[in-house]
Write an enzyme that holds these catalytic residues in place. Structure first.
Site, PDB file in Angstrom:
ATOM      1  N   GLU A  40       0.879  -1.179   0.000  1.00 36.38           N
ATOM      2  CA  GLU A  40       0.000   0.000   0.000  1.00 36.38           C
ATOM      3  C   GLU A  40       0.906   1.215   0.000  1.00 36.38           C
ATOM      4  O   GLU A  40       1.537   1.497   1.017  1.00 36.38           O
ATOM      5  CB  GLU A  40      -0.863   0.025   1.266  1.00 36.38           C
ATOM      6  N   CYS A  70      -2.891   8.662   3.806  1.00 37.29           N
ATOM      7  CA  CYS A  70      -2.599   8.140   2.470  1.00 37.29           C
ATOM      8  C   CYS A  70      -3.774   8.358   1.536  1.00 37.29           C
ATOM      9  O   CYS A  70      -3.621   8.402   0.324  1.00 37.29           O
ATOM     10  CB  CYS A  70      -2.290   6.651   2.564  1.00 37.29           C
TER      11      CYS A  70
END
Ligand code: NAP
Length: 677
Positions: free
Chosen positions: A255, A294
């Site tokens: 990720e 994020c």
């Protein structure tokens, strides 16, 4: 304070000082972090030898109960985690997102595991596949726990949630974990680990913690292990290239950073609820965790004609948002995690400013904080003047309260600009035009892990652009790393092996502890409705007496139900229909079957609460004679509740056949059945 690691079921303090961690606001030393002295090979071996077998020996329901125990402990002691989080620059709201989001994810998986998974050690995947004409040979996919260790390498921005969102899936899937938090916030993660261990529900070897570097850990990874990485793409790519991963076929999930977009639809007018929701969403994403999420919005697409109105509305929000020491009166945004991070964000903003126009960059008067010592960074809004040709805005992630407005003239240009991000975790579109929503999905979903649409109806209830939900997939293609986490039960797959198992349906039934079509049935020793949950065995079958369906049945059923559909009631129309004559109602067949298999007296069956997978396979005509076969497909014991009689769910597979033994209807019914006293 030295941040401790937790290895082979004992706390470990490093022998050297290691890397300093400073308070994000005051600059004072908070802790030092080092993993010196840890024996990584031994830690991995311990997880594989001790933690793995114990977790694999627990059923999904037992593991779900374990998650709930851990979640409850974190929830009960969340104040301690809030306190630790303030040192990282998190406001109370930021800490809530991380801490409450962290135990919230565990609670959701505990509940889903209990409701959606069997009380068993393996998971059936899909349906039985017939592989032979006679049906004596078939295949079924199953999922079993991988027999290695899951190593989780996490980013600094979510020291609690970043750990628990992965642990929830890992543990529910039956794997032990080694967690390696980012050094900058590892003291918060270590506190959370301490609380989870104090709960006393984790078996030995289920959880270990590495604070500091990972040393030679990667050299000891083997084929059954899994590595998940969350952080910058640069680090992720470096780790993924470790030769040991390829050599041993270690699973790797990544990720990474992404340039998430939000878009104001061309239909949205200033002053409307949807316009206000857009401004709120964009400014929230800059403010929450000081833009260090994020999923935060980095590229904001606005119709060219609305650019000034959007910029003005955002500036008004920035002006009204006090920045300063987390916890100080009125402060809504704190500093970045540290001075290094501030320098990094400044470099990214300088790169963006070389091609784009800075519209805003201020935090006004800081509340109760020193701008030199604290890692404060102003709300920074830029405008891209030529976003189709200037690439920086699509490439540089400023991991702070930084956002760039991208004007678009038409939808095709908007989709093109979105795709120029080369893959993101999430995108959002604020529009009251549902046709735009469908176009957005067709044009950009391939580039996103998640898309969110807000309109006047949904905006008040929205969970927000930047909040990954445990029920939904988190991750993204391309630049976002190509990984996938959570997504409800999908999240377990990373930690399980899917295997196709072939054999006779009876063998597969024994493997799965679930009766599968074609497997042997055995007549139940007494009527199934007279047996307690504990007396019933998978495969127990009742074959009922027969009943001939008459025209009077059809007429009476039409009268009772009010269903006078021509195929049942109109001779002429029925003759011209695909049935060629009048047929019985499908729902009559179901009701008649219930009449055949139900035992009417008071007994252990407490309720019939559902029916699944119903198929009417063939028509039933007046004059046909039907009977039912009721077979126990699956049994699921329910967790005892103080105010409830002990009970379980029994799923019955029902086949209704006609006089030629041809199947006319098939379905599953769900009954609640009392357990032995
Ligand atoms: P980072 O510098 O890439 O670090 C991530 C993790 O990798 C940390 O635990 C770090 O530990 C570790 N690490 C660094 N070098 C390593 C090495 N050579 N071997 C083993 N581990 C190593 O990222 P970050 O600064 O913590 O996080 C910010 C970035 O993460 C942003 O770009 C953000 O977009 C991204 N992010 C993505 C997601 C997502 O779900 N996609 C979520 C959060 C953050 P140390 O701290 O000890 O060096």
């Amino acid at each position: 304070m030295r941040v401790r690691s937790y290895a082979t079921d004992a706390w470990h303090t490093s022998s050297d000082e290691g890397r300093p961690v400073h308070d994000a606001t005051s600059g004072e030393l908070v802790a030092t972090v080092s993993s010196t002295g840890l024996d990584f090979a031994r830690m991995l071996a311990h997880a594989r030898r001790v933690g793995g077998p114990t977790l694999r020996g627990m059923t999904f329901h037992q593991r779900a109960a374990m998650l709930k125990g851990v979640a409850k402990a974190l929830s009960d002691r969340k104040q301690e985690l809030y306190e630790a989080s303030f040192t990282t620059g998190a406001t109370k709201t930021d800490a809530w997102v991380d801490v409450d989001g962290g135990f919230g994810a565990l609670f959701v998986y505990a509940s889903k595991g209990r409701r959606e998974l069997p009380d068993d050690l393996l998971l059936l995947d899909g349906d039985l596949e017939r592989l032979s004409k006679s049906g004596a040979f078939a295949g079924h996919h199953v999922q079993v726990s991988r027999q290695g260790v899951a190593v989780h390498i996490n980013a600094f921005n979510f020291p609690v949630w970043g750990m628990t969102e992965k642990l929830a899936c890992t543990w529910l899937a039956g794997m032990p974990a080694v967690v390696k938090p980012a050094s900058a916030t590892s003291h918060v993660t270590a506190k959370a680990v301490e609380i989870m261990l104090d709960a006393g529900v984790l078996p030995p070897g289920a959880l270990q913690l590495v604070c500091g570097g990972v040393g030679d850990l990667f050299d000891h990874l083997r084929d059954q292990d899994v590595v998940t990485f969350t952080g910058s793409a640069v680090t992720g790519r470096k780790l993924k290239a470790h030769p040991g991963l390829a050599e041993h076929g270690v699973r790797f999930n990544m990720e990474a950073d992404s340039l998430n977009f939000s878009m104001l639809g061309p239909d949205v007018q200033p002053g409307s609820a949807t316009f206000d929701a857009f401004v709120r969403e964009v400014s929230n994403e800059m403010r929450i965790k000081t833009g260090q999420r994020c999923t935060a919005i980095r590229r904001t697409l606005v119709p060219r004609t609305r650019l000034d109105e959007v910029a003005d509305a955002l500036k008004a929000v920035f002006e009204a948002t006090p920045v300063g020491r987390p916890g100080a009166q009125g402060v809504k945004m704190g500093p970045l995690v540290g001075l290094d991070q501030r320098a990094e964000v400044q470099r990214a903003v300088d790169a963006l400013a070389a091609e784009n126009t800075v519209l805003y960059g201020s935090y006004g008067q800081l509340v109760d904080a020193d701008p030199e010592r604290g890692a404060f960074f102003p709300f920074t809004l830029l405008r891209a003047d030529d976003p189709l040709n200037h690439r920086t805005v699509h490439e540089v992630e400023a991991f702070g309260p930084v956002n760039t407005l991208l004007p678009y003239d038409d939808l095709d240009t908007a989709w093109e600009l979105i795709r120029m991000g080369r893959g993101s975790l999430v995108g959002s579109v604020m529009t009251d035009d549902d046709a735009v929503a469908r176009q957005a999905v067709l044009q950009t979903a391939a580039y996103h892990g998640r898309l969110m649409f807000l309109n006047a109806d949904s905006q008040a209830d929205s969970t927000g652009h930047g909040s990954p939900m445990p029920h939904l997939v988190h991750g993204g293609p391309g630049r976002a790393g190509g990984g996938e986490e959570m997504g409800g039960m999908r999240g377990l797959s990373l930690y399980m092996q899917r295997t196709a198992v072939q054999g006779s349906p009876t063998t597969l039934t024994s493997v799965a502890r679930t009766w599968l079509p074609g497997a042997a049935r055995h007549e139940a020793p007494k009527h199934p409705f007279r047996m307690t949950f504990d007396e019933i065995a998978v495969g127990d079958t009742l074959t009922t007496h027969r009943r001939t369906v008459t025209e009077a049945d059809v007429t009476n059923f039409a009268g009772i139900s009010g269903d006078f559909f021509y195929a049942h009631m109109d001779d002429v129309a029925a003759r011209e229909s695909i049935f060629e004559r009048r047929v019985a109602h499908g729902y009559f067949v179901l009701s008649a079957a219930a009449g055949l298999f139900v035992d009417p007296g008071v007994g252990p069956v407490l309720a019939n609460y559902g029916l699944e997978n119903l198929r009417f396979v063939q028509p039933v005509y007046p004059g046909d004679t039907i009977r039912a076969k009721l077979t126990c497909k699956r049994r699921i014991a329910k967790a005892p509740r103080p105010d409830e009689r002990p009970q379980g769910v029994v799923e019955w597979h029902v086949d209704v056949e006609n006089q030629d033994e041809a199947l006319v209807a098939t379905y599953t019914i769900l009954t609640l059945v009392a357990r032995d006293a």
